[in-house]
Motif scaffolding. Structure first.
Motif, PDB file in Angstrom:
ATOM      1  N   LYS A 100       0.838  -1.211   0.000  1.00 60.31           N
ATOM      2  CA  LYS A 100       0.000   0.000   0.000  1.00 60.31           C
ATOM      3  C   LYS A 100       0.868   1.254   0.000  1.00 60.31           C
ATOM      4  O   LYS A 100       0.594   2.211  -0.722  1.00 60.31           O
ATOM      5  N   THR A 101       1.899   1.241   0.811  1.00 63.32           N
ATOM      6  CA  THR A 101       2.806   2.386   0.909  1.00 63.32           C
ATOM      7  C   THR A 101       3.513   2.632  -0.414  1.00 63.32           C
ATOM      8  O   THR A 101       3.611   3.776  -0.880  1.00 63.32           O
ATOM      9  N   GLU A 104       1.106   4.066  -2.897  1.00 59.36           N
ATOM     10  CA  GLU A 104       0.846   5.474  -2.578  1.00 59.36           C
ATOM     11  C   GLU A 104       2.003   6.351  -3.046  1.00 59.36           C
ATOM     12  O   GLU A 104       1.783   7.447  -3.570  1.00 59.36           O
ATOM     13  N   LEU A 105       3.237   5.878  -2.856  1.00 59.19           N
ATOM     14  CA  LEU A 105       4.396   6.622  -3.358  1.00 59.19           C
ATOM     15  C   LEU A 105       4.357   6.719  -4.885  1.00 59.19           C
ATOM     16  O   LEU A 105       4.675   7.758  -5.461  1.00 59.19           O
ATOM     17  N   ALA A 107       1.643   6.649  -6.772  1.00 63.81           N
ATOM     18  CA  ALA A 107       0.573   7.587  -7.132  1.00 63.81           C
ATOM     19  C   ALA A 107       1.050   9.023  -6.975  1.00 63.81           C
ATOM     20  O   ALA A 107       0.852   9.863  -7.860  1.00 63.81           O
ATOM     21  N   TRP A 108       1.696   9.315  -5.847  1.00 65.37           N
ATOM     22  CA  TRP A 108       2.185  10.663  -5.620  1.00 65.37           C
ATOM     23  C   TRP A 108       3.251  11.019  -6.652  1.00 65.37           C
ATOM     24  O   TRP A 108       3.264  12.122  -7.185  1.00 65.37           O
ATOM     25  N   VAL A 148      -5.101  -0.356  -3.487  1.00 63.75           N
ATOM     26  CA  VAL A 148      -5.018   1.101  -3.576  1.00 63.75           C
ATOM     27  C   VAL A 148      -6.318   1.683  -4.099  1.00 63.75           C
ATOM     28  O   VAL A 148      -6.885   1.195  -5.059  1.00 63.75           O
ATOM     29  N   LYS A 149      -6.759   2.722  -3.440  1.00 61.65           N
ATOM     30  CA  LYS A 149      -7.933   3.464  -3.914  1.00 61.65           C
ATOM     31  C   LYS A 149      -7.455   4.857  -4.213  1.00 61.65           C
ATOM     32  O   LYS A 149      -7.064   5.592  -3.307  1.00 61.65           O
ATOM     33  N   VAL A 150      -7.446   5.226  -5.476  1.00 58.69           N
ATOM     34  CA  VAL A 150      -6.977   6.551  -5.880  1.00 58.69           C
ATOM     35  C   VAL A 150      -8.175   7.421  -6.167  1.00 58.69           C
ATOM     36  O   VAL A 150      -9.094   7.027  -6.869  1.00 58.69           O
TER      37      VAL A 150
END
Length: 151
Positions: A100-101, A104-105, A107-108, A148-150
């Motif tokens: 997940k982390t 998230e990285l 996505a960012w 992941v939920k974006v």
């Protein structure tokens, strides 16, 4: 020992900052995240397979990174009874919690690259469909619901 509710705001901020610094230190450097991604994407890998999947890493550096990740309980090292001896590395259940982390990285990072470069590196694909495709192919995520939920 005090309960978290009784921690002063400044002490709580320091406590949170230390936890963040621990996480950053564990994942810092050029190679840990690519090695973790290779194991997430391909499942258990022998040492030379990791070298092939993580372009540019030297055997000496990979050995160092794998030892650190093993001491942090992110990967396991299994010596197989073969000739010549083969060593296989796998993510631990604890190491899998980083998926997940890492997403998230990712996505960012995609948003950041778009902001700096002024163009979308995914083209017509939405970030959500990109993540969904990527995640379903990773062995660590097969049989699990989407992670992941974006936005």
């Amino acid at each position: 020992m005090k309960k978290k509710d009784s921690i002063e705001p400044i002490a709580e901020c320091s406590y949170n900052r230390l936890a963040i610094m621990d996480a950053v230190a564990m994942l810092s450097g050029k190679w840990k995240i690519p090695v973790l991604c290779a194991l997430m994407q391909h499942g258990n890998l022998c040492f030379l397979d990791i070298v092939r999947h993580v372009h540019g890493i030297s055997a000496k550096t990979l050995t160092k990174e794998l030892r650190e990740m093993e001491s942090n309980q992110l990967v396991t090292r299994t010596v197989l009874n073969t000739r010549p001896v083969t060593v296989e590395y796998a993510l631990t259940d604890y190491g899998r919690t980083l998926d997940k982390t890492i997403f998230e990285l990712l996505a960012w990072g995609l948003v950041h690259r778009k902001r700096l470069m002024g163009k979308d590196t995914l083209g017509e694909k939405s970030a959500l469909s990109y993540f969904a495709e990527m995640q379903q192919d990773w062995p660590v995520n097969r049989g699990r619901e989407k992670v992941v939920k974006v936005g």
